[in-house]
Write a protein that holds these residues in place. Structure first.
Motif, PDB file in Angstrom:
ATOM      1  N   GLU A   1      -7.576 -11.268   1.872  1.00  0.00           N
ATOM      2  CA  GLU A   1      -8.240 -10.046   2.326  1.00  0.00           C
ATOM      3  C   GLU A   1      -8.487  -9.136   1.129  1.00  0.00           C
ATOM      4  O   GLU A   1      -7.591  -8.926   0.309  1.00  0.00           O
ATOM      5  N   ILE A   2      -9.699  -8.598   1.043  1.00  0.00           N
ATOM      6  CA  ILE A   2     -10.032  -7.574   0.047  1.00  0.00           C
ATOM      7  C   ILE A   2     -10.347  -6.305   0.837  1.00  0.00           C
ATOM      8  O   ILE A   2     -11.425  -6.179   1.435  1.00  0.00           O
ATOM      9  N   VAL A   3      -9.386  -5.396   0.868  1.00  0.00           N
ATOM     10  CA  VAL A   3      -9.510  -4.170   1.661  1.00  0.00           C
ATOM     11  C   VAL A   3     -10.087  -3.080   0.755  1.00  0.00           C
ATOM     12  O   VAL A   3      -9.484  -2.742  -0.280  1.00  0.00           O
ATOM     13  N   ARG A   4     -11.234  -2.538   1.123  1.00  0.00           N
ATOM     14  CA  ARG A   4     -11.881  -1.481   0.338  1.00  0.00           C
ATOM     15  C   ARG A   4     -11.532  -0.120   0.931  1.00  0.00           C
ATOM     16  O   ARG A   4     -11.754   0.120   2.125  1.00  0.00           O
ATOM     17  N   ASP A   5     -10.995   0.781   0.086  1.00  0.00           N
ATOM     18  CA  ASP A   5     -10.697   2.119   0.591  1.00  0.00           C
ATOM     19  C   ASP A   5     -11.906   3.028   0.414  1.00  0.00           C
ATOM     20  O   ASP A   5     -12.991   2.585   0.033  1.00  0.00           O
TER      21      ASP A   5
ATOM     22  N   PHE B   1      -5.032  -8.896  -1.065  1.00  0.00           N
ATOM     23  CA  PHE B   1      -3.843  -9.490  -0.454  1.00  0.00           C
ATOM     24  C   PHE B   1      -4.087 -10.985  -0.278  1.00  0.00           C
ATOM     25  O   PHE B   1      -5.026 -11.394   0.421  1.00  0.00           O
ATOM     26  N   ALA B   2      -3.225 -11.790  -0.904  1.00  0.00           N
ATOM     27  CA  ALA B   2      -3.369 -13.243  -0.845  1.00  0.00           C
ATOM     28  C   ALA B   2      -1.985 -13.871  -0.780  1.00  0.00           C
ATOM     29  O   ALA B   2      -0.964 -13.191  -0.947  1.00  0.00           O
ATOM     30  N   THR B   3      -1.952 -15.184  -0.558  1.00  0.00           N
ATOM     31  CA  THR B   3      -0.674 -15.877  -0.443  1.00  0.00           C
ATOM     32  C   THR B   3      -0.215 -16.508  -1.755  1.00  0.00           C
ATOM     33  O   THR B   3       0.875 -17.065  -1.821  1.00  0.00           O
ATOM     34  N   SER B   4      -1.051 -16.451  -2.783  1.00  0.00           N
ATOM     35  CA  SER B   4      -0.676 -16.995  -4.086  1.00  0.00           C
ATOM     36  C   SER B   4      -1.349 -16.182  -5.178  1.00  0.00           C
ATOM     37  O   SER B   4      -2.388 -15.548  -4.964  1.00  0.00           O
TER      38      SER B   4
ATOM     39  N   THR C   1     -19.131   3.239 -15.765  1.00  0.00           N
ATOM     40  CA  THR C   1     -18.115   3.186 -16.800  1.00  0.00           C
ATOM     41  C   THR C   1     -17.599   1.759 -16.956  1.00  0.00           C
ATOM     42  O   THR C   1     -17.746   0.926 -16.047  1.00  0.00           O
ATOM     43  N   VAL C   2     -17.016   1.469 -18.099  1.00  0.00           N
ATOM     44  CA  VAL C   2     -16.501   0.114 -18.330  1.00  0.00           C
ATOM     45  C   VAL C   2     -15.265  -0.164 -17.478  1.00  0.00           C
ATOM     46  O   VAL C   2     -14.918  -1.319 -17.245  1.00  0.00           O
ATOM     47  N   TRP C   3     -14.619   0.895 -16.960  1.00  0.00           N
ATOM     48  CA  TRP C   3     -13.389   0.710 -16.187  1.00  0.00           C
ATOM     49  C   TRP C   3     -13.690   0.447 -14.713  1.00  0.00           C
ATOM     50  O   TRP C   3     -14.713   0.884 -14.184  1.00  0.00           O
ATOM     51  N   TYR C   4     -12.749  -0.248 -14.064  1.00  0.00           N
ATOM     52  CA  TYR C   4     -12.877  -0.597 -12.651  1.00  0.00           C
ATOM     53  C   TYR C   4     -11.471  -0.595 -12.053  1.00  0.00           C
ATOM     54  O   TYR C   4     -10.564  -1.245 -12.586  1.00  0.00           O
ATOM     55  N   LEU C   5     -11.286   0.137 -10.960  1.00  0.00           N
ATOM     56  CA  LEU C   5      -9.975   0.255 -10.334  1.00  0.00           C
ATOM     57  C   LEU C   5      -9.713  -0.926  -9.400  1.00  0.00           C
ATOM     58  O   LEU C   5     -10.625  -1.385  -8.707  1.00  0.00           O
ATOM     59  N   ALA C   6      -8.466  -1.382  -9.382  1.00  0.00           N
ATOM     60  CA  ALA C   6      -8.123  -2.494  -8.493  1.00  0.00           C
ATOM     61  C   ALA C   6      -6.634  -2.500  -8.207  1.00  0.00           C
ATOM     62  O   ALA C   6      -5.821  -2.023  -9.017  1.00  0.00           O
ATOM     63  N   HIS C   7      -6.294  -3.047  -7.055  1.00  0.00           N
ATOM     64  CA  HIS C   7      -4.906  -3.258  -6.629  1.00  0.00           C
ATOM     65  C   HIS C   7      -4.760  -4.723  -6.269  1.00  0.00           C
ATOM     66  O   HIS C   7      -5.493  -5.245  -5.429  1.00  0.00           O
ATOM     67  N   MET C   8      -3.802  -5.393  -6.913  1.00  0.00           N
ATOM     68  CA  MET C   8      -3.544  -6.805  -6.636  1.00  0.00           C
ATOM     69  C   MET C   8      -2.101  -6.980  -6.181  1.00  0.00           C
ATOM     70  O   MET C   8      -1.183  -6.413  -6.786  1.00  0.00           O
ATOM     71  N   GLU C   9      -1.911  -7.755  -5.158  1.00  0.00           N
ATOM     72  CA  GLU C   9      -0.567  -8.131  -4.732  1.00  0.00           C
ATOM     73  C   GLU C   9      -0.239  -9.494  -5.343  1.00  0.00           C
ATOM     74  O   GLU C   9      -0.832 -10.507  -4.961  1.00  0.00           O
ATOM     75  N   LEU C  10       0.682  -9.497  -6.313  1.00  0.00           N
ATOM     76  CA  LEU C  10       1.105 -10.720  -6.973  1.00  0.00           C
ATOM     77  C   LEU C  10       2.457 -11.165  -6.429  1.00  0.00           C
ATOM     78  O   LEU C  10       3.117 -10.421  -5.678  1.00  0.00           O
ATOM     79  N   GLU C  11       2.880 -12.334  -6.812  1.00  0.00           N
ATOM     80  CA  GLU C  11       4.181 -12.829  -6.365  1.00  0.00           C
ATOM     81  C   GLU C  11       5.314 -11.973  -6.906  1.00  0.00           C
ATOM     82  O   GLU C  11       6.398 -11.911  -6.328  1.00  0.00           O
TER      83      GLU C  11
ATOM     84  N   LEU D   1       0.359   1.554  -3.556  1.00  0.00           N
ATOM     85  CA  LEU D   1       0.567   0.117  -3.399  1.00  0.00           C
ATOM     86  C   LEU D   1       0.908  -0.253  -1.957  1.00  0.00           C
ATOM     87  O   LEU D   1       1.153  -1.419  -1.658  1.00  0.00           O
ATOM     88  N   ASP D   2       0.907   0.727  -1.070  1.00  0.00           N
ATOM     89  CA  ASP D   2       1.294   0.501   0.315  1.00  0.00           C
ATOM     90  C   ASP D   2       0.149  -0.195   1.065  1.00  0.00           C
ATOM     91  O   ASP D   2      -0.932   0.374   1.238  1.00  0.00           O
ATOM     92  N   PRO D   3       0.355  -1.432   1.544  1.00  0.00           N
ATOM     93  CA  PRO D   3      -0.711  -2.138   2.274  1.00  0.00           C
ATOM     94  C   PRO D   3      -1.161  -1.392   3.524  1.00  0.00           C
ATOM     95  O   PRO D   3      -2.353  -1.406   3.859  1.00  0.00           O
ATOM     96  N   ASP D   4      -0.224  -0.742   4.213  1.00  0.00           N
ATOM     97  CA  ASP D   4      -0.587  -0.037   5.444  1.00  0.00           C
ATOM     98  C   ASP D   4      -1.507   1.139   5.148  1.00  0.00           C
ATOM     99  O   ASP D   4      -2.459   1.404   5.895  1.00  0.00           O
ATOM    100  N   LEU D   5      -1.226   1.865   4.055  1.00  0.00           N
ATOM    101  CA  LEU D   5      -2.095   2.977   3.683  1.00  0.00           C
ATOM    102  C   LEU D   5      -3.483   2.473   3.303  1.00  0.00           C
ATOM    103  O   LEU D   5      -4.497   3.100   3.627  1.00  0.00           O
ATOM    104  N   ALA D   6      -3.527   1.352   2.603  1.00  0.00           N
ATOM    105  CA  ALA D   6      -4.825   0.786   2.219  1.00  0.00           C
ATOM    106  C   ALA D   6      -5.643   0.424   3.444  1.00  0.00           C
ATOM    107  O   ALA D   6      -6.840   0.734   3.533  1.00  0.00           O
TER     108      ALA D   6
END
Length: 820
Positions: free
Chosen positions: A51-55, A63-66, A290-300, A801-806
């Motif tokens: 899932e790629i949740v856009r705020d 959010f992924a399993t690996s 801009t050259v920057w890009y915001l992102a949130h990744m859930e890693l292991e 980093l809260d998935p529920d808030l996202a």
């Protein structure tokens, strides 16, 4: 008459209808490349559901399993929003811009081919560790998955810009990501230009080197031989040469824009809430997007959020749930220019310590749109690639029968910097992040950290080992055939400057001098800034404990230490001039300007006239001081050098001699030159802003220029794609807004913080960040510039980093699943 009018009306109506139809058609095709964030895709290469949740700010929460699927999804999201930017960066580093832009970019492509950054990146793929290689491959597959969707479903070619250029979009490769990191190294490297400038000044006068390029105070300074003693036959012509293309598409930046940034951290005992704090705002050239890009990744290893650069699968500045990290340019001296002697009887051979040796050569064919291809012969020496004299003014310091070559850490084919960046974002403690930096090569960074084990700062990047007998100490071009002038490998990472849990509980860097070491153990003799650190130090010391709000206030501070230091010196004998001059005279305008400056506290506010008067005055003053001595070389000093002005007006080592105009019989005083320079500035400003000094505003001249590199130069379109805003700050403020320095608008704000972040580990979800434009690179997207006004006003958005808030704030959820 009626018939003529009737036909004229029909023609006008038809023309308007055609324009409207054309615009509607263009809008239709351009809008087809806007991604649908609520779509679902079945894609090859995935192991599980993603899932790629856009705020509301269009930040993707992945959010992924690996981990492999997470990197895949990051590539997919990057490509959805920034495909044009990514392909343009890749073409730049490949030296293939001319295939779509024609002869305009030929000089860029030629120099990129000579450096061979892309070839080196390709060779370095094989040295990456398995985890890094997996991340690079998964990321590339994610990018390619979106390219495949664009090709299969005719999604407007992926971005509106692609309609102007019919070239196919090549699939992404792991080497592309490594090459883009090397391209970033090119943008923040300034030692090559500094070496050439030092040599050019040395040829005129060694005293001028001392004055115009003064050492930052502190021990460790190495004496230099006169450059002419090394190369007696060097040309002494100083006609302006091509230092490198200044096209918006060019990555070759002047030394004044070689890189900057702010980062600081406070340990728990210096934080009001009892947990570490960290702030970071890396500075790069402004662009839209801009050259920057915001992102949130859930890693292991847990969630990680912050600033990425499209094309690179890593959070380069940000935080996870335990650790925050920020970066600044370290100003490590990681480049050396060598002057190589050609064999007079065989110019395909060059001199080495062991005799004559053939160049390593190969041919490169540059394809040019609407023109015949150009074949370039690339040459390498043991010291590095041979560069043409037409770039970086190398021709002005290269004698006949010689060529220049470059040693640079970014040319290391065993570079594992991208793996180190990925390891840093997976680290859980300051100690682990510092250890992860060992494999980092270039661009050299100061890594500022805050975590459960305190705060710290370490310089990451390989430090060249130079011989103690090096003739120019790496500060000017040196004879390449002398063994002592060549690099002797690298210092071990354990020798890099590091500071962990200092007594005061705060670490930070504003590109200031970080350490004093005598040559050859020194880090650099050229530092990015000696002014901002003064203000930062004061702000950190004013409070016993800090908070998220005080760190934000420091990031947005607009007080100029340079203005506070220079104005009392320069205007010491100009403040009081007797009775008021008659209205409408130049003397009266000067008095009004001086009255304003006398009551000014040095705040570079966009709403005030004083910053504009000060900036224009210091610019005119520096030019008056140096133009008669330096001639055309004076154009190289188009930004204020505060230490130079201070040396002159304090007459340090006789520097007051710069005030005398060499070509005039009288001996001018510094007060006379200061008054004449102020008059110059006021005449220039009044011609543009009117004669009412009090109505002038710094922000009118100091507009941030987030311009589109391609569409931003096109008539009509530029008004839609360029983002221009009145801004505060300046060259020497913590809220840094580096000015252009060149006419006709020398005070445009062209280089600064495209990303700001403040991380509070007492309440991590109260951490904040902001971009200077928006997440999307699509001019028709509402996210193209939706963050720009917040950025201009000094506001931020939440970092959670809260998935529920996202999910609660989701404006769209993209679902990816494995293809059957």
């Amino acid at each position: 008459m009626y018939t003529a009018f009737s036909w004229l009306l029909r023609i006008v109506v038809l023309a308007v209808a055609l324009v409207v139809a054309g615009a509607s058609l263009a809008y239709y095709f351009a809008s087809r490349s806007l991604p649908d964030y609520d779509a679902s895709f079945a894609l090859a290469g995935l192991d599980g559901e993603v899932e790629i949740v856009r705020d509301t700010a269009d930040v993707p929460h992945i959010f992924a399993t690996s981990d492999r699927d997470t990197f895949f999804a990051l590539g997919f999201a990057h490509a959805q929003d920034r495909l044009w930017q990514m392909t343009l960066l890749r073409r730049t580093v490949q030296g293939r811009l001319s295939e779509i832009f024609g002869e305009r970019t030929l000089v860029v492509d030629e120099l990129m081919r000579r450096l061979d950054l892309y070839g080196i990146a390709t060779r370095s793929v094989s040295v990456q560790d398995p985890a890094t290689l997996s991340a690079l491959q998964a990321y590339a597959e994610g990018v390619n998955a979106w390219i495949g969707e664009v090709n299969a479903d005719a999604k407007g070619r992926g971005a509106p810009e692609f309609f102007l250029f019919s070239n196919e979009i090549a699939y992404w490769q792991p080497a592309d990501s490594i090459a883009i990191l090397k391209l970033m190294a090119l943008q923040v490297s300034g030692h090559l230009e500094r070496e050439v400038l030092t040599a050019r000044l040395s040829l005129l006068s060694d005293d001028w080197v001392k004055d115009l390029l003064p050492e930052v105070p502190g021990p460790g300074t190495a004496a230099l031989p006169p450059f002419a003693s090394l190369f007696p036959t060097v040309p002494r012509s100083y006609a302006a040469l091509n230092i490198g293309p200044q096209d918006p598409l060019s990555p070759f930046r002047r030394g004044a824009f070689a890189g900057a940034s702010n980062a600081w951290a406070a340990a728990a005992e210096r934080a009001a809430a009892g947990a570490p704090l960290l702030a970071n705002d890396p500075h790069l050239p402004f662009s839209a997007p801009t050259v920057w890009y915001l992102a949130h990744m859930e890693l292991e290893t847990g969630g990680v959020i912050g600033g990425t650069i499209p094309g690179i699968p890593a959070i380069l500045t940000g935080r996870n749930d335990r650790l925050g990290w920020g970066i600044t340019s370290a100003y490590l001296d990681d480049q050396d220019v060598h002057i190589e002697e050609l064999n007079p009887g065989d110019p395909e051979r060059y001199r080495t310590a062991d005799g004559w040796k053939p160049f390593e050569t190969k041919k490169a064919i540059i394809t040019i749109k609407d023109a015949p291809p150009v074949t370039v012969t690339l040459r390498w020496t043991d010291n590095g690639p041979v560069l043409p004299g037409s770039h970086y003014d190398l021709g002005s310091v290269t004698p006949q029968g010689y060529v220049a070559s470059l040693s640079w850490t970014a040319l290391d084919p065993a570079d594992r910097s991208i793996g180190a960046a990925i390891d840093i974002m997976r680290a859980r403690t300051v100690e682990q992040a510092m250890a992860a930096g060992e494999n980092y090569v270039a661009p050299a960074r100061n890594l500022v950290l805050a975590g459960p084990d305190g705060v710290g700062m370490v310089m990451i990047g390989k430090v060249p080992r130079r011989d103690a007998a090096h003739q120019t100490k790496g500060r000017m071009p040196s004879p390449g055939w002398i063994a002592e002038n060549r690099w002797q490998g690298y210092f071990p990472y354990s020798d890099n400057p590091r500071f962990q849990n200092p007594e005061g509980g705060i670490v930070g860097n504003t590109n200031n001098k970080t350490i004093d070491r005598p040559f050859p153990e020194n880090v650099s003799d050229y530092w990015g800034d000696s002014q901002r650190v003064q203000r930062w130090t004061r702000l950190m010391q004013e409070r016993e404990v800090h908070s998220r709000e005080s760190f934000m206030a420091a990031q947005l501070d607009t007080t100029s230490p340079a203005a506070r230091a220079l104005l009392p010196l320069v205007a010491a004998n100009l403040w009081f001039t007797g009775e008021a001059a008659p209205e409408g005279t130049q003397d009266r305008m000067r008095q009004r300007a001086l009255d304003l400056l006398a009551n000014w506290d040095g705040e570079m506010s966009e709403h005030l006239p004083e910053p504009l008067i000060y900036a224009a005055w210091m610019r005119a003053l520096q030019f008056r001081l140096i133009r008669d001595e330096l001639g055309p070389l004076a154009e190289e000093f188009n930004h204020l050098e505060p230490l130079f002005i201070e040396r002159v007006f304090r007459d340090v080592d006789g520097a007051g001699r710069w005030c005398d105009v060499l070509r005039s019989a009288p001996v001018e005083s510094c007060d006379e030159i200061a008054r004449l320079a102020l008059d110059d500035a006021l005449v220039t400003l009044s011609a543009r802003f009117g004669s009412n000094v009090e109505s002038w505003r710094w922000g009118e001249a100091h507009q941030a220029t987030h311009d589109h590199s391609v569409l931003g130069k096109m008539p009509v379109l530029k008004w839609f794609v360029n983002i221009r805003q009145s801004t505060s700050g300046g060259d020497n403020t913590l809220l840094r807004g580096k000015t252009a320095g060149t006419e006709p608008e020398p005070f445009l704000n062209v280089h600064g913080a495209g990303y700001r972040g403040v991380y509070d580990f007492a309440d991590p979800d109260s951490s904040v960040f902001i971009l200077s434009t928006g997440q999307s690179g699509h001019p028709l997207s509402r996210h193209y510039d939706d963050l720009s006004e917040l950025w201009r006003r000094g506001e931020y958005i939440p970092m959670s980093l809260d998935p529920d808030l996202a999910r609660a704030a989701a404006t769209g959820i993209t679902r990816l699943s494995p293809a059957p």
